[in-house]
Design an enzyme around this catalytic site. Sequence first.
Site, PDB file in Angstrom:
ATOM      1  N   HIS A   7       0.835  -1.211   0.000  1.00 59.64           N
ATOM      2  CA  HIS A   7       0.000   0.000   0.000  1.00 59.64           C
ATOM      3  C   HIS A   7       0.859   1.246   0.000  1.00 59.64           C
ATOM      4  O   HIS A   7       2.050   1.201   0.316  1.00 59.64           O
ATOM      5  CB  HIS A   7      -0.961   0.033   1.192  1.00 59.64           C
ATOM      6  N   HIS A  79       4.010   7.200   3.591  1.00 56.66           N
ATOM      7  CA  HIS A  79       4.948   6.077   3.401  1.00 56.66           C
ATOM      8  C   HIS A  79       4.428   5.111   2.344  1.00 56.66           C
ATOM      9  O   HIS A  79       3.281   5.197   1.930  1.00 56.66           O
ATOM     10  CB  HIS A  79       5.202   5.327   4.719  1.00 56.66           C
ATOM     11  N   GLU A 130       7.825   1.171   4.748  1.00 58.00           N
ATOM     12  CA  GLU A 130       7.324   0.149   5.675  1.00 58.00           C
ATOM     13  C   GLU A 130       7.541  -1.206   5.024  1.00 58.00           C
ATOM     14  O   GLU A 130       7.321  -1.351   3.816  1.00 58.00           O
ATOM     15  CB  GLU A 130       5.819   0.387   5.928  1.00 58.00           C
TER      16      GLU A 130
HETATM   17 CO    CO Z   1       1.276   1.384   6.227  1.00 52.85          CO
END
Ligand code: CO
Length: 134
Positions: A7, A79, A130
């Site tokens: 994502h 992010h 991430e």
């Molecule tokens: Co995230």
Amino acid sequence: MLGRLNHVAIAVPDLQAAIKKYKLVLGAKVSAPQALPEHGVTVVFVEVENTKTELLEPLGDKSPIAAFLENNPSGGMHHMCYEVDDIIAARDRLKEDGVRVLGDGDPKIGAHGKPVLFLHPKDFDGALIELEQV
Ligand code: CO
């Protein structure tokens, strides 16, 4: 090391307003809000065919995205999350290469119930990354 893009996350000042925009203006499918006190955020996921967009709103007074929203009051890209097969192996290899892992360096359980880690944005050209073990 990197698998799929899981994502892209956007920090938003008002989650309900953002959900409305994605649902009503973009016609998107949006998950129910999920409070993640350990991460200091409330999140929803906008689901599209090939990936997801995570909308993040601060939760609690020590939210790690509070400072980001102070600098970007109308919200902004926060992010991106890549999938890895083995988060401990990935972390150890990155640390050997001098990459800074945020927090205490141990994975936390993320929004999908799976272990996640964040890498220092200064080590990746200003982008917060991430990693999520899938
Ligand atoms: Co995230």
